[in-house]
Write a protein that holds these residues in place. Structure first.
Motif, mmCIF file in Angstrom:
data_model
loop_
_atom_site.group_PDB
_atom_site.id
_atom_site.type_symbol
_atom_site.label_atom_id
_atom_site.label_comp_id
_atom_site.label_asym_id
_atom_site.label_seq_id
_atom_site.Cartn_x
_atom_site.Cartn_y
_atom_site.Cartn_z
ATOM 1 N N LYS A 143 0.848 -3.023 -2.912
ATOM 2 C CA LYS A 143 -0.444 -2.854 -3.576
ATOM 3 C C LYS A 143 -0.198 -2.750 -5.080
ATOM 4 C CE LYS A 143 -4.911 -1.777 -3.050
ATOM 5 N NZ LYS A 143 -5.891 -2.526 -2.330
ATOM 6 N N LEU A 144 -0.993 -3.487 -5.848
ATOM 7 C CA LEU A 144 -0.934 -3.428 -7.301
ATOM 8 C C LEU A 144 -2.323 -3.079 -7.811
ATOM 9 C CD1 LEU A 144 0.732 -3.932 -9.879
ATOM 10 C CD2 LEU A 144 0.012 -6.311 -9.768
ATOM 11 N N PHE B 109 2.616 -0.040 -5.695
ATOM 12 C CA PHE B 109 3.148 0.735 -4.575
ATOM 13 C C PHE B 109 4.142 -0.154 -3.847
ATOM 14 C CE2 PHE B 109 -0.919 2.566 -5.604
ATOM 15 C CZ PHE B 109 -0.650 3.925 -5.571
ATOM 16 N N ILE B 110 5.344 0.359 -3.660
ATOM 17 C CA ILE B 110 6.427 -0.425 -3.090
ATOM 18 C C ILE B 110 6.874 0.217 -1.779
ATOM 19 C CG2 ILE B 110 8.776 -1.268 -3.472
ATOM 20 C CD1 ILE B 110 8.139 -1.108 -6.508
ATOM 21 N N THR C 298 -3.070 5.303 3.489
ATOM 22 C CA THR C 298 -2.672 5.110 4.879
ATOM 23 C C THR C 298 -1.514 6.047 5.197
ATOM 24 O OG1 THR C 298 -3.310 2.788 4.778
ATOM 25 C CG2 THR C 298 -1.837 3.435 6.573
ATOM 26 N N LEU C 299 -1.697 6.861 6.210
ATOM 27 C CA LEU C 299 -0.646 7.765 6.667
ATOM 28 C C LEU C 299 -0.159 7.294 8.023
ATOM 29 C CD1 LEU C 299 -2.343 11.213 5.919
ATOM 30 C CD2 LEU C 299 -0.684 10.011 4.512
ATOM 31 N N LEU D 9 -8.123 6.565 13.185
ATOM 32 C CA LEU D 9 -6.893 6.804 13.942
ATOM 33 C C LEU D 9 -6.530 5.566 14.730
ATOM 34 C CD1 LEU D 9 -7.531 10.403 15.323
ATOM 35 C CD2 LEU D 9 -6.188 9.754 13.346
ATOM 36 N N GLU D 10 -5.269 5.169 14.625
ATOM 37 C CA GLU D 10 -4.765 4.056 15.427
ATOM 38 C C GLU D 10 -3.627 4.581 16.268
ATOM 39 O OE1 GLU D 10 -3.708 0.831 12.890
ATOM 40 O OE2 GLU D 10 -5.676 0.769 11.942
ATOM 41 N N ASP D 11 -3.453 4.000 17.408
ATOM 42 C CA ASP D 11 -2.444 4.499 18.366
ATOM 43 C C ASP D 11 -1.185 3.632 18.351
ATOM 44 O OD1 ASP D 11 -1.961 6.604 19.968
ATOM 45 O OD2 ASP D 11 -2.889 5.773 21.754
#
Length: 84
Positions: free
Chosen positions: A42-43, A34-35, A57-58, A80-82
């Motif tokens: 991530k590999l 993932f690039i 992760t969105l 959820l993160e703010d």
């Protein structure tokens, strides 16, 4: 095309396949990278994904708690993160 890639793989050649078609990646590739912004973040070895669990992760601005809870049928945990 798949046959060419498979033959190259048998010969030990590394082939970089860029695709958003996950079904194509699953039948063609051994590993996936993932690039983001030109960096590998991530590999993964596709054989190691037998558990059926991956982390996604969105980053979404303005996501409400109600909307996030709507994702629950497809997730074991939602955090959820703010900081979007």
């Amino acid at each position: 095309m798949r046959d060419i890639i498979r033959e190259l793989r048998k010969e030990g050649t590394c082939v970089f396949l860029n695709s958003h078609l996950l079904s194509e990646i699953e039948v063609t590739c051994d590993r996936v990278a993932f690039i983001s912004h030109g960096e590998v973040i991530k590999l993964l070895d596709l054989a190691a994904l037998d558990t059926g669990q991956i982390t996604v992760t969105l980053r979404v601005a303005g996501l409400t708690v109600e909307t996030a809870s709507g994702l629950s049928p497809w997730a074991e945990a939602i955090h959820l993160e703010d900081n979007c």
